[in-house]
Design an enzyme around this catalytic site. Sequence first.
Site, short mmCIF file in Angstrom:
data_model
loop_
_atom_site.label_atom_id
_atom_site.label_comp_id
_atom_site.label_asym_id
_atom_site.label_seq_id
_atom_site.Cartn_x
_atom_site.Cartn_y
_atom_site.Cartn_z
N MET A 137 42.29 45.67 32.29
CA MET A 137 40.83 45.64 32.29
C MET A 137 40.24 46.93 31.73
O MET A 137 40.93 47.93 31.56
CB MET A 137 40.31 45.41 33.71
N HIS A 138 38.94 46.88 31.43
CA HIS A 138 38.08 48.03 31.16
C HIS A 138 38.24 48.68 29.78
O HIS A 138 37.36 49.44 29.36
CB HIS A 138 38.27 49.14 32.20
N ASP A 165 43.67 41.20 34.47
CA ASP A 165 45.03 41.09 35.00
C ASP A 165 45.09 40.82 36.50
O ASP A 165 45.93 40.04 36.96
CB ASP A 165 45.85 42.33 34.65
#
Length: 509
Positions: free
Chosen positions: A81-82, A239
């Site tokens: 992520m991110h 995830d």
Amino acid sequence: MAAFLGLDIGTSSVKAVLVDEAGAALAEAGRPLAVSRPRPLWSEQDPEDWWTAAREAVEAVRAAAPQAWRELAAIGLSGQMHGATLLDGAGRPLRPAILWNDGRCAAECAELERRVPRFRARASNVAMPGFTAPKLLWVAAHEPDIFAATRMVLLPKDYVRFRLTGEFVGEMSDAAGTLWLDIARRRWDDELLAACGLTSAQVPRLVEGSQVSGHLSPDLARAWGLDGRAIPVAGGAGDNAASAIGIGAVAPGDGFLSLGTSGVLFAATDGLRADPDRTLHAFCHALPELWHVMAVTLAAASALSWVAGLTGQGDDIPGLIARAEAFASDESRRAAAPLFLPYLTGERTPHNDAGATGLFAGLRAEHGADALCHAVLEGVALAFVDDLEVLRGADVALTSCMLVGGGSRSAFWAQLLADALGIPLDRPAGAATGAATGAARLAMLCVAPPERMASICAKPPVERRFEPRQERHAEMKPRHDRFRELYRAEVATRPELPLSSPPSAGAKA
């Protein structure tokens, strides 16, 4: 029989799993990824490396199960992520992606909260350096030409989706980690985007994780032996939400503890449960009308890999763990064992402190690699104790907790975690491939009738349950108290690093 492909774009590797209609694995493959750390606090990857590794993993499962591959019915995606992936008008990356464990943006987090009144209430989360939005403020301030050329911002798995389909599409669970999403309403928030100098034209359209996001491009279908077929690609998931789908954590109270590169304590909820001042992550789940919370420690299995390399045991991590287990079998050695703060790349929960550093304390001449490894395994477990307290503070109860991720292979570490937390942990079959399995399940959902959701997202069989040993749980409580004091000492004595900053407002020292 139809087959379904799950692709997980991780930090240390890309994993691919091919499953049948019953969810049984037909083939698995993985390809490693490298992380670049060109300056203190930085963590980056080349998006082209994700695509190369994904193609190689796909070719490997295709070669391993050629007959099943010809029956491919859908593809699902999961990903770290991110990560901020900035593309120009032709869809080309403008710079390396800035990853979730990059800590350069502490000042930009403060600026973001200054720009938006009641930011935490609006975003349902505290601004943290690992999230996407402050990364764009950093690029605007330090790389203005790149920022000006940015036409699209994608998350890692959504870049791979773009290469698969030619479509700019995201989904709710991953988008929730950008700080640009209205998480309750599951849509982009124009004011949060504007605070970073962006508009909705520079972020992808959104679908639910179980919906079709696009189709495999004709060129790829031809190259992969699927010529003439329209293969749908599901929205997928970040995830952790994908791992939840993979182990059936789809009802309120279902949870898991993940020992991946980072560590995550996750719980599904039936509504938005926000507690940003205590650094609780409140996100959308990968299924409609479902949300989740999680607490995150930035170094889990990566801390184990680090100490293995440090002690020259990188090629035999299981052997090193066995030595740590032997060390811990002696009560007197446990009592005098060193402590470790696992803050090698800063920490999120409960401190929101990108400048936090790792630290050993209590070392003596008799301590060797076995003691250091035990300290690292225990230190990660004690960080999870902090995480559990944050979840409980938000009135989130775990009715079940599965253990997933690559670190879950170690029975010794699993038992240590159960002892520290004081709760049972269930290790399911296939625990190490949870996110890729979840992506494959989302692929199944995107072409299945709604009534099949419960059967597709069923919990896997429990391979082993780790019950907490009450005497060990009591033994670890004073060590957790010392662990917290150690963080306070680290704050007081840490070195000044470029781009570092003290803990943010709301950090818990």
